[in-house]
Design a protein around this motif. Structure first.
Motif, short mmCIF file in Angstrom:
data_model
loop_
_atom_site.label_atom_id
_atom_site.label_comp_id
_atom_site.label_asym_id
_atom_site.label_seq_id
_atom_site.Cartn_x
_atom_site.Cartn_y
_atom_site.Cartn_z
N GLU A 53 2.28 1.86 -3.50
CA GLU A 53 1.27 2.40 -4.42
C GLU A 53 1.05 3.90 -4.17
O GLU A 53 0.98 4.69 -5.12
N LYS A 54 0.95 4.29 -2.89
CA LYS A 54 0.74 5.70 -2.56
C LYS A 54 1.92 6.55 -3.01
O LYS A 54 1.74 7.67 -3.54
N ASN B 296 0.83 -1.20 0.00
CA ASN B 296 0.00 0.00 0.00
C ASN B 296 0.87 1.26 0.00
O ASN B 296 0.56 2.24 -0.68
N ARG C 293 10.25 4.18 -1.69
CA ARG C 293 9.38 3.33 -2.52
C ARG C 293 10.04 1.98 -2.80
O ARG C 293 9.36 0.94 -2.83
#
Length: 219
Positions: A47-48, A44, A69
């Protein structure tokens, strides 16, 4: 000399310092909760961050965001460890303020100053990023004023917390001087005195010599 002698013009520095440390603990628990949630959901987080990188011009923070990331669990784990250490340091300050122990309060004062400097750099970076990604002058001015007031308030709280050991030292020094003065007065009162002429003076070898020289005047 202390810069302030009360916190927020209402609380004593001792009570104010305890409240400030508890406020820091609350902030740390918020960061810890977010970090633990991200640590348990790395997909998650990736993705953000990907959406953030694609939608915004991150300028100075692009390299850091890309590293986050690529391996969010490593960075978030490091943040969790630092936050736990920070909470322990805050608790030491609370206990030190309660017991008036300056040594226990010093780690919090140093670490909090470092945290505020890092927070200042972070807010400046966010404002520059906002400037690169929006043409809304009102939003930029509002964000700058809000960030400035937040930093001003947090630095003021740090000054209050940092001045508590100084006030304790000043109080201990004043009590020491008062005790020494009182002991000197007691010793002065307990010294034997002799009458020479019409003056009362402390007894000493010099006074004894004067007494022997002038005793015939009283015979």
């Amino acid at each position: 000399m202390a810069l302030v002698y009360s916190c927020c013009f209402w609380f004593s520095l001792r009570l104010g310092g305890i409240i400030i440390a508890l406020y820091s603990i609350i902030q740390a628990f918020i960061v810890l909760t977010i970090s633990c949630f991200g640590y348990s959901n790395p997909k998650n987080v990736e993705e953000k961050i990907t959406i953030l990188v694609n939608d915004l011009n991150l300028i100075f923070t692009k390299e850091f965001v890309n590293n986050l990331r690529s391996d969010p669990t490593k960075t978030l784990g490091f943040v969790i460890v630092l936050t736990c250490i920070y909470i322990i340091i805050c608790m030491l300050y609370v206990y030190g303020a309660y017991k008036c122990n300056n040594i226990l309060m010093m780690p919090y004062i140093v670490v909090e100053l470092v945290r505020l400097i890092a927070l200042t750099v972070l807010i400046i970076t966010l404002l520059l990023t906002l400037k690169k990604n929006t043409m809304d002058i009102g939003l930029l001015i509002g964000a700058s004023v809000l960030g400035g007031f937040i930093l001003l308030g947090m630095f003021y709280l740090w000054v209050c917390a940092a001045n508590l050991p100084i006030v304790i030292n000043e109080k201990e020094h004043d009590e020491y001087v008062a005790t020494i003065t009182k002991l000197e007065e007691l010793l002065q009162e307990k010294k034997p005195r002799t009458l020479i002429g019409f003056d009362y003076v402390p007894w000493s070898n010099y006074n004894e010599a004067i007494y022997n020289q002038n005793i015939h005047r009283f015979k």
